[in-house]
Design an enzyme around this catalytic site. Structure first.
Site, PDB file in Angstrom:
ATOM      1  N   ASN A 192       0.889  -1.166   0.000  1.00 22.31           N
ATOM      2  CA  ASN A 192       0.000   0.000   0.000  1.00 22.31           C
ATOM      3  C   ASN A 192       0.923   1.212   0.000  1.00 22.31           C
ATOM      4  O   ASN A 192       1.534   1.545   1.013  1.00 22.31           O
ATOM      5  CB  ASN A 192      -0.889   0.027   1.248  1.00 22.31           C
ATOM      6  CG  ASN A 192      -1.934  -1.076   1.214  1.00 22.31           C
ATOM      7  OD1 ASN A 192      -2.364  -1.516   0.158  1.00 22.31           O
ATOM      8  ND2 ASN A 192      -2.344  -1.531   2.390  1.00 22.31           N
ATOM      9  N   LYS A 271       0.720  -3.648  -6.135  1.00 22.53           N
ATOM     10  CA  LYS A 271      -0.646  -3.977  -5.718  1.00 22.53           C
ATOM     11  C   LYS A 271      -1.545  -3.010  -6.469  1.00 22.53           C
ATOM     12  O   LYS A 271      -1.600  -1.827  -6.138  1.00 22.53           O
ATOM     13  CB  LYS A 271      -0.763  -3.816  -4.201  1.00 22.53           C
ATOM     14  CG  LYS A 271      -2.182  -3.960  -3.652  1.00 22.53           C
ATOM     15  CD  LYS A 271      -2.190  -3.874  -2.120  1.00 22.53           C
ATOM     16  CE  LYS A 271      -3.600  -3.958  -1.559  1.00 22.53           C
ATOM     17  NZ  LYS A 271      -3.616  -3.925  -0.071  1.00 22.53           N
ATOM     18  N   GLU A 275      -8.055  -3.236  -3.065  1.00 22.58           N
ATOM     19  CA  GLU A 275      -8.290  -2.515  -1.814  1.00 22.58           C
ATOM     20  C   GLU A 275      -7.993  -1.024  -1.953  1.00 22.58           C
ATOM     21  O   GLU A 275      -7.382  -0.408  -1.085  1.00 22.58           O
ATOM     22  CB  GLU A 275      -7.466  -3.132  -0.673  1.00 22.58           C
ATOM     23  CG  GLU A 275      -7.831  -4.597  -0.412  1.00 22.58           C
ATOM     24  CD  GLU A 275      -7.133  -5.216   0.792  1.00 22.58           C
ATOM     25  OE1 GLU A 275      -6.030  -4.769   1.136  1.00 22.58           O
ATOM     26  OE2 GLU A 275      -7.721  -6.139   1.382  1.00 22.58           O
ATOM     27  N   ARG A 308       0.758  -8.381  -8.105  1.00 25.72           N
ATOM     28  CA  ARG A 308      -0.035  -9.177  -7.153  1.00 25.72           C
ATOM     29  C   ARG A 308      -1.429  -9.485  -7.697  1.00 25.72           C
ATOM     30  O   ARG A 308      -2.055  -8.649  -8.344  1.00 25.72           O
ATOM     31  CB  ARG A 308      -0.120  -8.462  -5.806  1.00 25.72           C
ATOM     32  CG  ARG A 308       1.251  -8.341  -5.146  1.00 25.72           C
ATOM     33  CD  ARG A 308       1.191  -7.617  -3.826  1.00 25.72           C
ATOM     34  NE  ARG A 308       0.825  -8.448  -2.703  1.00 25.72           N
ATOM     35  CZ  ARG A 308      -0.130  -8.162  -1.829  1.00 25.72           C
ATOM     36  NH1 ARG A 308      -0.887  -7.084  -1.985  1.00 25.72           N
ATOM     37  NH2 ARG A 308      -0.365  -8.946  -0.814  1.00 25.72           N
ATOM     38  N   ARG A 325     -15.944 -13.652  -2.833  1.00 27.16           N
ATOM     39  CA  ARG A 325     -14.566 -13.147  -2.855  1.00 27.16           C
ATOM     40  C   ARG A 325     -13.575 -14.231  -3.278  1.00 27.16           C
ATOM     41  O   ARG A 325     -12.594 -13.945  -3.963  1.00 27.16           O
ATOM     42  CB  ARG A 325     -14.221 -12.608  -1.460  1.00 27.16           C
ATOM     43  CG  ARG A 325     -12.791 -12.195  -1.313  1.00 27.16           C
ATOM     44  CD  ARG A 325     -12.583 -11.478   0.005  1.00 27.16           C
ATOM     45  NE  ARG A 325     -11.167 -11.280   0.260  1.00 27.16           N
ATOM     46  CZ  ARG A 325     -10.685 -10.693   1.342  1.00 27.16           C
ATOM     47  NH1 ARG A 325     -11.502 -10.241   2.275  1.00 27.16           N
ATOM     48  NH2 ARG A 325      -9.397 -10.544   1.511  1.00 27.16           N
ATOM     49  N   ASP A 354      -7.379 -14.796   2.274  1.00 25.95           N
ATOM     50  CA  ASP A 354      -6.411 -13.857   2.830  1.00 25.95           C
ATOM     51  C   ASP A 354      -5.713 -14.426   4.057  1.00 25.95           C
ATOM     52  O   ASP A 354      -5.906 -13.915   5.157  1.00 25.95           O
ATOM     53  CB  ASP A 354      -7.146 -12.561   3.193  1.00 25.95           C
ATOM     54  CG  ASP A 354      -6.189 -11.414   3.421  1.00 25.95           C
ATOM     55  OD1 ASP A 354      -4.990 -11.595   3.175  1.00 25.95           O
ATOM     56  OD2 ASP A 354      -6.647 -10.349   3.853  1.00 25.95           O
ATOM     57  N   GLU A 376       2.711 -16.362  -2.573  1.00 26.43           N
ATOM     58  CA  GLU A 376       2.909 -15.477  -1.418  1.00 26.43           C
ATOM     59  C   GLU A 376       2.307 -16.097  -0.160  1.00 26.43           C
ATOM     60  O   GLU A 376       1.150 -16.519  -0.171  1.00 26.43           O
ATOM     61  CB  GLU A 376       2.242 -14.117  -1.705  1.00 26.43           C
ATOM     62  CG  GLU A 376       2.495 -13.050  -0.653  1.00 26.43           C
ATOM     63  CD  GLU A 376       1.802 -11.712  -0.982  1.00 26.43           C
ATOM     64  OE1 GLU A 376       2.184 -11.060  -1.973  1.00 26.43           O
ATOM     65  OE2 GLU A 376       0.880 -11.330  -0.233  1.00 26.43           O
ATOM     66  N   GLU A 382      -0.825 -12.097  10.926  1.00 28.65           N
ATOM     67  CA  GLU A 382      -2.020 -11.259  10.986  1.00 28.65           C
ATOM     68  C   GLU A 382      -3.238 -12.032  11.505  1.00 28.65           C
ATOM     69  O   GLU A 382      -3.942 -11.565  12.388  1.00 28.65           O
ATOM     70  CB  GLU A 382      -2.310 -10.684   9.593  1.00 28.65           C
ATOM     71  CG  GLU A 382      -3.579  -9.865   9.535  1.00 28.65           C
ATOM     72  CD  GLU A 382      -3.807  -9.219   8.165  1.00 28.65           C
ATOM     73  OE1 GLU A 382      -2.964  -9.401   7.273  1.00 28.65           O
ATOM     74  OE2 GLU A 382      -4.826  -8.539   8.015  1.00 28.65           O
ATOM     75  N   GLU A 491      -5.650 -23.548  15.029  1.00 33.23           N
ATOM     76  CA  GLU A 491      -6.847 -23.799  14.222  1.00 33.23           C
ATOM     77  C   GLU A 491      -7.983 -24.324  15.097  1.00 33.23           C
ATOM     78  O   GLU A 491      -9.136 -23.921  14.941  1.00 33.23           O
ATOM     79  CB  GLU A 491      -6.515 -24.833  13.133  1.00 33.23           C
ATOM     80  CG  GLU A 491      -7.698 -25.171  12.237  1.00 33.23           C
ATOM     81  CD  GLU A 491      -7.356 -26.243  11.205  1.00 33.23           C
ATOM     82  OE1 GLU A 491      -6.487 -27.090  11.493  1.00 33.23           O
ATOM     83  OE2 GLU A 491      -7.961 -26.227  10.123  1.00 33.23           O
ATOM     84  N   TRP A 521     -16.447  -6.232   2.981  1.00 35.03           N
ATOM     85  CA  TRP A 521     -15.240  -6.959   2.562  1.00 35.03           C
ATOM     86  C   TRP A 521     -15.586  -8.364   2.083  1.00 35.03           C
ATOM     87  O   TRP A 521     -14.766  -9.026   1.452  1.00 35.03           O
ATOM     88  CB  TRP A 521     -14.219  -7.025   3.702  1.00 35.03           C
ATOM     89  CG  TRP A 521     -13.799  -5.659   4.137  1.00 35.03           C
ATOM     90  CD1 TRP A 521     -14.428  -4.876   5.053  1.00 35.03           C
ATOM     91  CD2 TRP A 521     -12.689  -4.896   3.654  1.00 35.03           C
ATOM     92  NE1 TRP A 521     -13.765  -3.676   5.172  1.00 35.03           N
ATOM     93  CE2 TRP A 521     -12.694  -3.666   4.331  1.00 35.03           C
ATOM     94  CE3 TRP A 521     -11.677  -5.153   2.720  1.00 35.03           C
ATOM     95  CZ2 TRP A 521     -11.744  -2.675   4.102  1.00 35.03           C
ATOM     96  CZ3 TRP A 521     -10.725  -4.172   2.500  1.00 35.03           C
ATOM     97  CH2 TRP A 521     -10.771  -2.947   3.181  1.00 35.03           C
TER      98      TRP A 521
HETATM   99  O1  GCW Z   1      -4.735  -9.110   4.504  1.00 35.76           O
HETATM  100  C1  GCW Z   1      -4.848  -7.897   3.965  1.00 35.76           C
HETATM  101  C2  GCW Z   1      -4.301  -7.023   5.027  1.00 35.76           C
HETATM  102  C3  GCW Z   1      -3.885  -5.680   4.488  1.00 35.76           C
HETATM  103  C4  GCW Z   1      -2.903  -5.927   3.346  1.00 35.76           C
HETATM  104  C5  GCW Z   1      -3.588  -6.755   2.278  1.00 35.76           C
HETATM  105  C6  GCW Z   1      -2.660  -7.102   1.119  1.00 35.76           C
HETATM  106  C7  GCW Z   1      -1.057  -4.574   2.694  1.00 35.76           C
HETATM  107  O2  GCW Z   1      -5.261  -6.900   6.047  1.00 35.76           O
HETATM  108  O3  GCW Z   1      -3.286  -4.978   5.546  1.00 35.76           O
HETATM  109  O4  GCW Z   1      -2.437  -4.710   2.812  1.00 35.76           O
HETATM  110  O5  GCW Z   1      -4.024  -7.953   2.816  1.00 35.76           O
HETATM  111  O6  GCW Z   1      -2.172  -8.228   1.095  1.00 35.76           O
HETATM  112  O7  GCW Z   1      -2.445  -6.288   0.257  1.00 35.76           O
END
Ligand code: GCW
Length: 659
Positions: A192, A271, A275, A308, A325, A354, A376, A382, A491, A521
């Site tokens: 970002n 990217k 988002e 990406r 999604r 994600d 990736e 996270e 898990e 989202w």
């Molecule tokens: O998982 C999400 C994250 C964002 C991240 C995004 C991505 C950098 O919550 O913080 O942004 O993925 O992979 O681009």
């Protein structure tokens, strides 16, 4: 001249390179042969070890008697090396300088074994040419995301409050750790790309060049995340249309200046249309057109675009049951196969969503046979406990890399990919990773990128032996036990059977079963009084299952063949459905949540018992985090179990306390 080994700043943990691991090499007579800067790095490593432990290092032109010969025999860019030993000499040779460096660290890993008996001559070559860490580091502190987006290990190693941090010794020490586990590329800023960060490409490239200088002696190339809108925000052009001649010329010129500052620059990470980041869609252009425009600017210099594939609609309406999604990236990218330039790597998250604790493999990975892929993964935890919980991800990554996307007997993801990338989990924390045991994730990642079919358990043992040299059996066994099963434990007390995103929105720590259920989202579990899960079958659901090749499309299509651990990812099931293990869905939810908490309590007690065997700071740091992990695991258990008891009305068959 030997390049001095970077000194660790006071109080910073040596991680998997404590001095002691250099003893076997440092007590011997070592010959280092060959020219060039990376050989100077190898020479420096050996010289430091010998100075400490009493051995001798020599730089002879002709072969001489020695215990260890490290020899560069050519000047190519191969990263391979050979290792062997006859009766009295261990030999490492490489035709390229980075290969020699990796050969040195191979000897370090083997320790005394490298000097005992005979070793047949073997060649070692990384399976993946790019083994990369992406840092989501902001140069300027972001008001919401802070210095490091999704960072759980303190501030950035590279940037502080708007400028380069200039702690080059520490960056060099970091580069050394990365090289020792095989990593050869680093992207130094967040994908970002905010206003300050955008300028790293142009007037602030000098700061990136300084970082590249710190990484270079350890064979690591530097990459930069760039904004697709750069020609507008930095160049003052009215458009960023990838087919516009002025835009193309702007990128070519900007890239030329980057290479003037950093001749071995790796390339761009992008990217786009994701988002809220700008991208080619604004001009009616495809992702291939966008990526290829940057590829054209990089190609004359040998650079690569990491484009990406994390593209989806983040402004969905939860009422709309047709948007899924999970389908998005495949829909966008599969039709573009064959259109990407050779120096584009399509960078795909290993799962379709994600980085949840359990996801199927992304169907994008099997859908573009004519496109080079980077896979990736996320070392920063996270969604897996944010480095407050122990969660060793080696087994999860290994499963993804060993997955045969055309079927169990077909080629694996590790064989298919050209690169493996992890979102970095380090910061300026004295232990590098916040949770000291999260170092194991970083190490395992690097080694898996070198050899994707490696046994993760063996890599864990390797990490242990380096990090705790000379550990007693009790210590080694204890640390191994708290880490080995920790992903499955996590898990168990969090997300059952492939349901994801039951986390608190925004920061993503701790439970909130409905946290994302009604959010734009777009991620849902659809729990009601009868059942839970997302119907992604082709017959009655979103059709996602059909994005896979056979046999997976068929296996995932039916609840009877879908693996239990992914059942609710692919199907909406009644609570009374009986799983392959004989339990009902609802009983599985209750049981695993109780088990998960018990496993955390057991691991915490085991860790406590190791106190006399460990240094205080490390033991205390982990013990404190275990207190939080246990508290949090109980919270997860109680919220999830209570939610599903209330929703289903089905009591726990074992009559345990649910609120
Ligand atoms: O998982 C999400 C994250 C964002 C991240 C995004 C991505 C950098 O919550 O913080 O942004 O993925 O992979 O681009």
């Amino acid at each position: 001249m030997p390049l001095p080994v970077p000194a660790l700043p006071e109080g910073v943990d040596p991680a998997w390179l404590p001095d002691e691991v250099f003893r076997p090499l440092g007590t011997r007579r070592v010959l280092v042969r060959g020219p060039g800067p990376l050989v100077a790095t190898v020479h420096g490593e050996v010289a430091a070890a010998c100075a400490r432990f009493g051995g001798r290092v020599e730089r002879a032109a002709a072969p001489e008697p020695c215990d260890l010969l490290l020899e560069l025999t050519g000047d190519d860019d191969s990263e391979a090396f050979t290792f062997g030993r006859d009766a009295d000499r261990t030999t490492v040779t490489a035709s390229g300088p980075t290969g020699l460096l990796y050969g040195l660290f191979h000897v370090v890993r083997l320790g005394e074994r490298a000097f005992a008996g005979e070793h047949r001559l073997t060649e070692h070559r990384p399976r993946l040419g790019i083994r990369m860490l992406d840092h989501w580091d902001n140069v300027a502190v972001h008001p919401v995301m802070g210095q490091v987006e999704r960072g759980y290990a303190g501030g950035s190693l590279f940037w502080a409050a708007g400028r380069a941090r200039e702690e080059w010794g520490r960056v060099r020490a970091y580069a050394r750790l990365l090289a020792a586990c095989g990593i050869n590329a680093v992207a130094v800023n967040n994908v970002n790309v905010h206003a300050t960060e955008a300028r790293l490409l142009t007037d602030r490239i000098g700061e990136v060049a300084a970082l590249a200088e710190a990484f270079r002696p350890y064979g690591i190339r530097t990459h930069l995340s760039v904004t697709f809108a750069a020609p507008m925000v930095l160049g003052g052009l009215p458009t960023a249309d990838p087919l516009d001649e002025d835009v193309r010329a702007w990128w070519a010129a900007a890239t030329g200046r980057v290479y003037a500052a950093i001749p071995d620059f790796g390339g761009y990470v992008v990217k786009a249309d994701s988002e809220g980041q700008p991208g080619p869609f604004a001009y009616g252009r495809s992702h291939a057109e966008g990526a290829n425009m940057l590829a054209a600017a990089l190609a004359p210099h040998g650079g690569t675009v990491h484009w990406r594939a994390f593209v989806y609609d983040h402004r969905q309406d939860w009422r709309d049951r047709t948007t899924d999604r999970a389908r998005a990236a495949h829909e966008q990218f599969a039709p573009l196969d064959g259109e990407f330039a050779d120096n584009v790597l399509l960078q795909v998250k290993h799962g379709p969503m994600d980085f949840q604790v359990r996801e199927p493999l992304s169907p994008v990975i099997g859908a573009l046979p004519r496109t080079r892929l980077a896979v990736e993964v996320q070392a920063t935890q996270e969604y897996t406990g944010q480095q407050r919980h122990v969660c060793w991800l080696g087994p999860m990554w290994s499963e993804a890399l060993r997955f045969g996307h055309e079927g169990p007997d077909g080629p694996t993801v590790g064989e298919r990919a050209s690169a493996l990338v992890a979102v970095a989990n380090v910061g300026d924390d004295p232990f590098w990773t916040g949770h000291p045991l999260a170092q194991a994730n970083l190490y395992t990642f690097g080694r898996l990128a070198w050899q994707p079919d490696a046994d993760p358990g063996q890599l864990l043992d390797e990490w242990l032996a380096l990090t705790f040299p000379g550990a007693s059996a009790q210590l080694a066994d204890g640390v191994r036990r708290v880490l080995a099963g920790s992903w499955r434990t996590y898990e168990k007390y969090t997300a059952p059977l492939g349901v994801g995103f039951m986390v608190q929105p925004g920061h993503h720590y701790g439970p909130s079963v409905d946290g994302y259920e009604y959010s734009p989202w777009g991620t849902y579990h659809f729990a009601d009084r009868d059942g839970v899960g997302v119907d992604r079958s082709a017959a009655t659901g979103t059709g996602y299952a059909a994005q896979y090749a056979k046999p997976w499309a068929e296996i995932y299509e039916s609840p009877s063949t879908c693996p239990d651990e992914l059942l609710l990812f692919f199907h909406h099931m009644p609570y009374g459905h009986v799983l392959h293990d004989g339990r009902t869905v609802i009983q599985h939810i209750y049981d695993t949540h109780f088990e998960g908490v018990e496993e955390v309590a057991t691991a915490r007690a085991l860790w406590a018992s190791l106190a006399p065997l460990l240094d205080r700071p490390r033991h205390t740091r982990v013990a404190e985090r275990y207190d939080e992990q246990l508290r949090s695991a109980r919270e997860w258990r109680d919220q999830v179990n209570t939610y599903f008891l209330r929703t289903s009305g089905v009591p726990d068959a074992r009559g345990r306390r649910i609120y």
